[in-house]
Design an enzyme around this catalytic site. Structure first.
Site, PDB file in Angstrom:
ATOM      1  N   ASP A  95       0.839  -1.198   0.000  1.00 38.10           N
ATOM      2  CA  ASP A  95       0.000   0.000   0.000  1.00 38.10           C
ATOM      3  C   ASP A  95       0.872   1.245   0.000  1.00 38.10           C
ATOM      4  O   ASP A  95       1.708   1.437   0.893  1.00 38.10           O
ATOM      5  CB  ASP A  95      -0.893   0.007   1.246  1.00 38.10           C
ATOM      6  CG  ASP A  95      -1.654   1.310   1.398  1.00 38.10           C
ATOM      7  OD1 ASP A  95      -2.635   1.507   0.650  1.00 38.10           O
ATOM      8  OD2 ASP A  95      -1.269   2.134   2.252  1.00 38.10           O
TER       9      ASP A  95
ATOM     10  N   TYR B 108       2.760  10.059  -0.701  1.00 38.13           N
ATOM     11  CA  TYR B 108       3.859   9.539   0.117  1.00 38.13           C
ATOM     12  C   TYR B 108       5.214   9.834  -0.503  1.00 38.13           C
ATOM     13  O   TYR B 108       6.238   9.795   0.190  1.00 38.13           O
ATOM     14  CB  TYR B 108       3.738   8.025   0.312  1.00 38.13           C
ATOM     15  CG  TYR B 108       2.538   7.544   1.080  1.00 38.13           C
ATOM     16  CD1 TYR B 108       1.664   8.435   1.713  1.00 38.13           C
ATOM     17  CD2 TYR B 108       2.258   6.187   1.176  1.00 38.13           C
ATOM     18  CE1 TYR B 108       0.563   7.982   2.406  1.00 38.13           C
ATOM     19  CE2 TYR B 108       1.153   5.726   1.880  1.00 38.13           C
ATOM     20  CZ  TYR B 108       0.310   6.625   2.481  1.00 38.13           C
ATOM     21  OH  TYR B 108      -0.784   6.158   3.167  1.00 38.13           O
TER      22      TYR B 108
ATOM     23  N   LYS C 271      -3.061   5.644  -3.946  1.00 42.03           N
ATOM     24  CA  LYS C 271      -4.136   6.613  -3.715  1.00 42.03           C
ATOM     25  C   LYS C 271      -3.823   7.925  -4.441  1.00 42.03           C
ATOM     26  O   LYS C 271      -2.656   8.339  -4.500  1.00 42.03           O
ATOM     27  CB  LYS C 271      -4.275   6.903  -2.209  1.00 42.03           C
ATOM     28  CG  LYS C 271      -4.267   5.663  -1.330  1.00 42.03           C
ATOM     29  CD  LYS C 271      -4.257   6.020   0.141  1.00 42.03           C
ATOM     30  CE  LYS C 271      -3.858   4.832   0.989  1.00 42.03           C
ATOM     31  NZ  LYS C 271      -2.424   4.487   0.888  1.00 42.03           N
TER      32      LYS C 271
ATOM     33  N   HIS D 265      -7.684   9.470  -1.737  1.00 43.41           N
ATOM     34  CA  HIS D 265      -6.981   9.471  -0.455  1.00 43.41           C
ATOM     35  C   HIS D 265      -7.784  10.140   0.658  1.00 43.41           C
ATOM     36  O   HIS D 265      -7.712   9.724   1.820  1.00 43.41           O
ATOM     37  CB  HIS D 265      -5.632  10.180  -0.627  1.00 43.41           C
ATOM     38  CG  HIS D 265      -4.613   9.801   0.383  1.00 43.41           C
ATOM     39  ND1 HIS D 265      -3.268   9.787   0.125  1.00 43.41           N
ATOM     40  CD2 HIS D 265      -4.718   9.425   1.677  1.00 43.41           C
ATOM     41  CE1 HIS D 265      -2.603   9.403   1.203  1.00 43.41           C
ATOM     42  NE2 HIS D 265      -3.464   9.189   2.159  1.00 43.41           N
TER      43      HIS D 265
END
Length: 291
Positions: free
Chosen positions: A42, A47, A72, A105
């Site tokens: 994930d 990120y 996401k 997200h």
């Protein structure tokens, strides 16, 4: 152990997350997780480590079809056309032709039309076979119902903060009513370690400690087992090889009904992460780079 999503796609019940994992540590940690046995990875555009996740998967020696990749889209890329392009950015960084599960997200509640537009782009990507399943993250029941009423394809997953101190039963119920899998981030309550009173962290909880001692396991392992037995997917994270392995070692014991109920009773109703309604472009905008 797998769960079957509401569109028939199988997803590993236990995944490996890379939130706040620096890019320079991501390759090694993901490769370690894959060697241990994780098959769900994930990540997220926000990120900043999708490229490293893809590199780790390519160098793992494991067939792409055996690894479930989840990522996401960030709110800065919401809107129909923007979301379609955001998929291309993520797929390019990951180095893949398709993504197994693509999520929104956060809900952008102050500009929900952009949220709807982004989700409709996910529906198109699903229809075109570029993603195998679509879903959302951090959607509370009222917002989830607004999305469902305005779109055609039910989300397969709703990923939310979920741990013994904040299990969100009302979110779980809303998800279950629509056959949506609840997937938990911070599933062991690591986020509770950042509270002002760190002694209130789940890792120090006496109830969890007692249950762990009975089974010869750690409190972290007990929490992950609790999620799985109650039908939730969990996404733990770590960069330490011993913790990565320990978090996956949860399939050789079972919690009893009284133990599950005791863990359920630890819920404080106190959120540790950000309130989804507080997410706005003014406060949380970030440019997601092309490459």
């Amino acid at each position: 152990m797998n769960f079957t999503l509401n569109n028939g796609v199988d997803i590993p019940a236990l995944g490996f997350g890379v939130f706040q994992t620096p890019p320079e540590q991501t390759v090694d940690s993901v490769q370690e997780a894959l060697q241990v046995g994780y098959r769900l990875i994930d990540t997220a555009a926000a990120y900043g480590n999708e490229r490293e996740v893809g590199e780790a998967i390519r160098h793992s020696g494991i067939e792409r079809s055996e690894i479930f990749i989840e990522t996401k889209l960030w709110i800065s890329d919401y809107g129909y056309d923007q979301a379609l392009h955001s998929f291309e950015k993520s797929a390019g960084k990951l180095g893949v032709d398709y993504i197994d599960l693509l999520l929104l997200h956060q809900p952008l509640t102050v500009d929900f039309e952009r949220t709807i537009g982004a989700y409709k782009a996910l529906e198109e990507l699903l229809a075109d076979g570029k993603v195998r399943a679509i879903g959302v993250s951090n959607f509370m029941p009222d917002v989830l119902h607004r999305l469902i009423d305005a779109t055609d394809v039910l989300p397969s997953v709703n990923q939310v903060e979920g741990h013994p101190y904040f299990s969100q039963p009302e979110v779980q119920q809303a998800n279950a009513e629509h056959g949506i899998l609840t997937q938990t981030w911070s599933p062991m309550g690591g986020i509770t370690s950042y509270r002002d009173d760190s002694s209130r962290s789940t890792f120090n909880d006496p109830v969890l400690g007692e249950i762990a001692a009975v089974h010869g396991k750690s409190p972290a392992q007990v929490m992950l087992r609790w999620h799985l037995q109650e039908g939730r997917s969990a996404i733990p994270k770590s960069v330490k090889p011993d913790r990565i392995a320990q978090n996956f070692d949860v399939f050789d014991f079972e919690l009893g009904a009284e133990e599950l109920a005791a863990i359920d009773a630890l819920d404080t109703g106190v959120r540790s992460g950000p309130d989804p309604d507080s997410i706005t472009l003014e406060n949380f905008h970030r440019d997601i780079p092309e490459a």
